[in-house]
Design an enzyme around this catalytic site. Structure first.
Site, PDB file in Angstrom:
ATOM      1  N   HIS A  40     -13.669   9.628  -7.439  1.00 14.03           N
ATOM      2  CA  HIS A  40     -12.532  10.139  -8.209  1.00 14.03           C
ATOM      3  C   HIS A  40     -11.511  11.358  -8.092  1.00 14.03           C
ATOM      4  O   HIS A  40     -11.186  11.556  -9.375  1.00 14.03           O
ATOM      5  CB  HIS A  40     -13.438  10.757  -9.722  1.00 14.03           C
ATOM      6  CG  HIS A  40     -14.589   9.426 -10.902  1.00 14.03           C
ATOM      7  ND1 HIS A  40     -15.691   9.266 -10.194  1.00 14.03           N
ATOM      8  CD2 HIS A  40     -14.136   8.903 -11.287  1.00 14.03           C
ATOM      9  CE1 HIS A  40     -16.410   8.651 -10.079  1.00 14.03           C
ATOM     10  NE2 HIS A  40     -15.395   8.319 -11.503  1.00 14.03           N
ATOM     11  N   CYS A  53       0.591  -1.173  -0.082  1.00 11.60           N
ATOM     12  CA  CYS A  53      -0.135  -0.071  -0.198  1.00 11.60           C
ATOM     13  C   CYS A  53       1.210   1.193   0.143  1.00 11.60           C
ATOM     14  O   CYS A  53       0.358   2.471  -0.144  1.00 11.60           O
ATOM     15  CB  CYS A  53      -0.977  -0.798   1.797  1.00 11.60           C
ATOM     16  SG  CYS A  53      -2.149  -1.241   1.187  1.00 11.60           S
ATOM     17  N   GLU A  58     -13.837  -0.783   2.300  1.00 11.59           N
ATOM     18  CA  GLU A  58     -12.475  -0.528   1.330  1.00 11.59           C
ATOM     19  C   GLU A  58     -12.522  -1.882   0.314  1.00 11.59           C
ATOM     20  O   GLU A  58     -11.593  -1.403  -0.769  1.00 11.59           O
ATOM     21  CB  GLU A  58     -10.926  -0.594   2.627  1.00 11.59           C
ATOM     22  CG  GLU A  58     -10.040  -0.365   1.183  1.00 11.59           C
ATOM     23  CD  GLU A  58      -8.755   0.421   1.873  1.00 11.59           C
ATOM     24  OE1 GLU A  58      -8.114   0.960   2.615  1.00 11.59           O
ATOM     25  OE2 GLU A  58      -8.550  -1.298   2.450  1.00 11.59           O
TER      26      GLU A  58
END
Lengths: 139, 139, 139, 139, 139, 139
Positions: A81, A34, A124
């Protein structure tokens, strides 16, 4: 006649888990893949739970279009976005889903008043969820 | 050794959100397209959560076939494949999912005694859920 | 470089399965509880599959906003939040999901031309799906 | 005794839809918010379908651990937790899901030989899927 | 006016992947943990797809209660809540999901005649699906 | 800044619901088809919820890889791909999902200390879930 109402929303965003105040080794050790330099992303699923008495005239806890317009303008319009690290809200804040859920809870607490905000739950992935209830015990 | 057991059921019904005591304009403003004259419908998903101690002999909180037969007879047999507005239970009551969840909670409270009824959760669509816990805080 | 693109939409509607040209007994025998006089409803999930070559400049089969606007205007705007039996399109036509899928396929065939329409899939419940490919074999 | 076997995998990545050879206005017009400068991301779900005869001794079409190791090494190890635009595979190629599905199909075609590769399906969100079958008709 | 109809069913069973004609080493090498001596189990999801013309009077491809009663009696009543290895149908046959799907296809082909059987799809887990179309290409 | 984190895991196992101290008739009456002699199985879905303060440096409640390694070693490595009745942990204990959830809660309570264990939720099928919170009220 207190009822709980949960509404779900979806938005896509990207993030890189990285704390500038830690070394590269610490970042890589804490965040693993990550921490990859260019980031990666998720389809976040947001659940907002509010509570209140059922209005005897309307049969509803609150007007959902009001919740929808706050979430659309303040949450999806801001985070959807986007690359979270590039947003001013995450300057100096690691954009983990814990911190994103916390920001969303705080925004809704300030902007939505038609019912009592109980809980924000942020998925998530299909494997990870994060919930925040303003520091109170979860309901 | 208190455990919580949740069981899910599905049924289809239709409703029109409309309060006869309000004007056409008020109804249209409050309920939007859900006020369309002939109604529309949903696949409702019902989650019933009960709690109790795990029986050391059976290893179970309660006999699920007992819960199934109450739900089948009292809930799905009454509301399934029906237009809610046409049912006597909704005379003078707007058939919102809040009011439907409330009726289901009350029926189960009266009819099911093999374990403690904690919560009823009714999904109207994949975006909307309604929960009722008898006026107590949600668990 | 032919690719297939599937997009999903959701809408709620109600229907009563009933053919006026059949007797009450025949209707009840064929449709069971779906023949209940006031109807019932579903959250329909619609999947539209189109195909085409990937445009080397855009990297896309077609502009999804174009498909969205046709579906929004011609399908969801017509069937969503309605009782299908009350619509002129179902005058003399039993509003089964087979017939609804067929109407949707025909509408999209006439109105959407940005890619080749392959298939329409309509989920009535989590247990039932209906597909229509214009009479051709399914792809 | 030909059977079809489908296996699903999940990975997270981010992308920005942008073609350097088009103007800013064209990019914004074609890709909308997907053209946002810093990108956004998805939890991609990948379905790989292969076919073959059922081996009478093992009762299996092929060894799934072989498919898993190819997908893990060649797909998830390359695209997972990455920003697609930063990868050499997408130099000069817009990282749409059509193009990503095409690359995945080509990689599997070259690297996996234990059964016949039929189809690759890539879910970008719960609303969008892209399928590629090597230019042949979809099965 | 040919339409495709898919109906889903669920049942739970257990199996041990093991071929008596192979050595212990071969079995362990081929089946891994699925060869564990006492077996393990799954919630199988079965999708049956049939096709036919839409009957102009009923608006349906076929009577679903007929399909339901065949599946209930011949499939779920035989395989549900069983250890597949202990069934006579799997004497000398490794109870992989490929072989289970093949048996189910053959049973339905012989017992269900109200519409054309196109395809059987068996989900073993959320990651694995097996499809069988009687040796023909998949539709 | 207390947050709740839920992580999901999946494993397959089989069981037979049977108490040796009860008669055959009692066992059959209590457990129905779940008492079938050779057992059956499930794809269990396990949700583990932990809570804690968000670490201001990492932005996380705890290191998920630590939770993953405990669950992998102590839960999935012990119960996955096994017939529960054959395990020493279920000697004299009926392997209902209530008892399985209780064992999982106790194991995690002893082995995982990086955050506060709140709740274990075990889905046996898409219709049944069992939750355990150490005897405390569920959060």
């Amino acid at each position: 006649m207190k009822a709980y109402l949960t509404r779900r929303y979806w938005f896509s965003a990207s993030h890189r888990l990285h704390n500038d105040e830690l070394s590269e080794e610490e970042n890589r050790s804490i965040y693993g893949k990550c921490n990859n330099p260019h980031g990666h992303g998720h389809n976040y699923a947001l659940e907002v739970t509010v509570s209140g008495h059922v209005n005897p005239s309307t049969g509803m806890v609150c007007d959902l279009t009001e919740l929808d317009s706050v979430v659309e303008r303040e949450i999806i319009g801001c985070y959807g976005h986007e690359h979270l690290n590039a947003l001013p809200q995450f300057e100096g804040v690691v954009p983990t889903s814990e911190n994103l859920a916390l920001q969303i809870f705080d925004i809704l607490k300030r902007k939505f008043h038609a019912a009592h905000l109980e809980r924000v739950k942020l998925d998530e992935t299909s494997q990870n969820s994060f919930q925040f209830a303003g520091g109170r015990e979860l309901r």
